[in-house]
Write an enzyme that holds these catalytic residues in place. Sequence first.
Site, mmCIF file in Angstrom:
data_model
loop_
_atom_site.group_PDB
_atom_site.id
_atom_site.type_symbol
_atom_site.label_atom_id
_atom_site.label_comp_id
_atom_site.label_asym_id
_atom_site.label_seq_id
_atom_site.Cartn_x
_atom_site.Cartn_y
_atom_site.Cartn_z
ATOM 1 N N CYS A 1 0.844 -1.200 0.000
ATOM 2 C CA CYS A 1 0.000 0.000 0.000
ATOM 3 C C CYS A 1 0.883 1.256 0.000
ATOM 4 O O CYS A 1 1.999 1.252 0.503
ATOM 5 C CB CYS A 1 -0.913 -0.007 1.221
ATOM 6 S SG CYS A 1 -2.063 1.396 1.250
ATOM 7 N N ASP B 1 0.425 3.809 1.731
ATOM 8 C CA ASP B 1 0.359 4.424 3.066
ATOM 9 C C ASP B 1 1.758 4.777 3.592
ATOM 10 O O ASP B 1 2.662 3.939 3.583
ATOM 11 C CB ASP B 1 -0.333 3.433 4.028
ATOM 12 C CG ASP B 1 -0.741 4.088 5.335
ATOM 13 O OD1 ASP B 1 0.144 4.642 6.028
ATOM 14 O OD2 ASP B 1 -1.928 4.047 5.671
ATOM 15 N N ARG C 1 2.853 5.051 6.431
ATOM 16 C CA ARG C 1 3.291 4.332 7.642
ATOM 17 C C ARG C 1 3.796 2.925 7.344
ATOM 18 O O ARG C 1 4.149 2.177 8.263
ATOM 19 C CB ARG C 1 2.125 4.259 8.638
ATOM 20 C CG ARG C 1 1.612 5.612 9.073
ATOM 21 C CD ARG C 1 0.253 5.499 9.720
ATOM 22 N NE ARG C 1 -0.750 4.996 8.774
ATOM 23 C CZ ARG C 1 -2.019 4.716 9.105
ATOM 24 N NH1 ARG C 1 -2.419 4.887 10.345
ATOM 25 N NH2 ARG C 1 -2.855 4.274 8.192
ATOM 26 N N HIS D 1 -2.019 -3.964 5.116
ATOM 27 C CA HIS D 1 -1.745 -3.490 6.484
ATOM 28 C C HIS D 1 -3.052 -3.158 7.189
ATOM 29 O O HIS D 1 -4.000 -2.669 6.552
ATOM 30 C CB HIS D 1 -0.819 -2.272 6.463
ATOM 31 C CG HIS D 1 -1.435 -1.042 5.872
ATOM 32 N ND1 HIS D 1 -1.942 -0.020 6.649
ATOM 33 C CD2 HIS D 1 -1.677 -0.687 4.585
ATOM 34 C CE1 HIS D 1 -2.444 0.918 5.856
ATOM 35 N NE2 HIS D 1 -2.295 0.538 4.601
ATOM 36 N N CYS E 1 -5.865 0.257 7.054
ATOM 37 C CA CYS E 1 -5.682 0.741 5.680
ATOM 38 C C CYS E 1 -6.834 1.684 5.309
ATOM 39 O O CYS E 1 -8.002 1.278 5.324
ATOM 40 C CB CYS E 1 -5.633 -0.446 4.715
ATOM 41 S SG CYS E 1 -5.356 0.047 3.000
#
Length: 192
Positions: free
Chosen positions: A41, A43, A45, A97, A100
């Site tokens: 992803c 993302d 993080r 994750h 998400c």
Amino acid sequence: MNSKQIFENNKNWVASKLAEDENYFENLAKDHTPELLYIGCSDSRVPAEYLMGIEPGDVFVHRNIANMVSDKDLNVMSVLNYAVDYLKINHIVVCGHYYCGGVKAAMEKSDFGDLNPWLKKIQNVYKIHKEELNAITSEEIKYKRLIELNVKEQCKNIINTKVVQKALTKRNIKVHGWVFDIKTGKLKNIND
Ligand code: CO
């Protein structure tokens, strides 16, 4: 974060790498033979190399919202083709994750404008598993389960692609499904 700071960080990183090995970048520039294709992803993080503790040259990476794989997506298909046919990679991982945002947005069914077609792909995963998911009363557990099921579906999509099917007639390619838990920092293998 300002860009000046980023360039300063980069200077420090170069210096630390050269202190360990004065030929580090010269060798890095020669070629790369990564053994892993990572599809994860976007993302912020979930930084692929960082969370796996690996270095430049170790992994070929593709990231998009909610780590989706579709044979209609030229971007992910090009990455997959290059990884399998040219880099001869034998290990492909789909890493989702928990928490998400893409999966959450898909569950909300609100109007996200231009993102709607992308979210539809995640909603299709929900549809495939609606019996199991609708039976879960806790929204938190349902959310986590959809994230896991989405990873499993994307692994299937990878296995079903032409390029992987063709390669499988000649060599063994393993597709791994992982979930990264932001709350603990731990990777979870969901293949077994
Ligand atoms: Co995400």
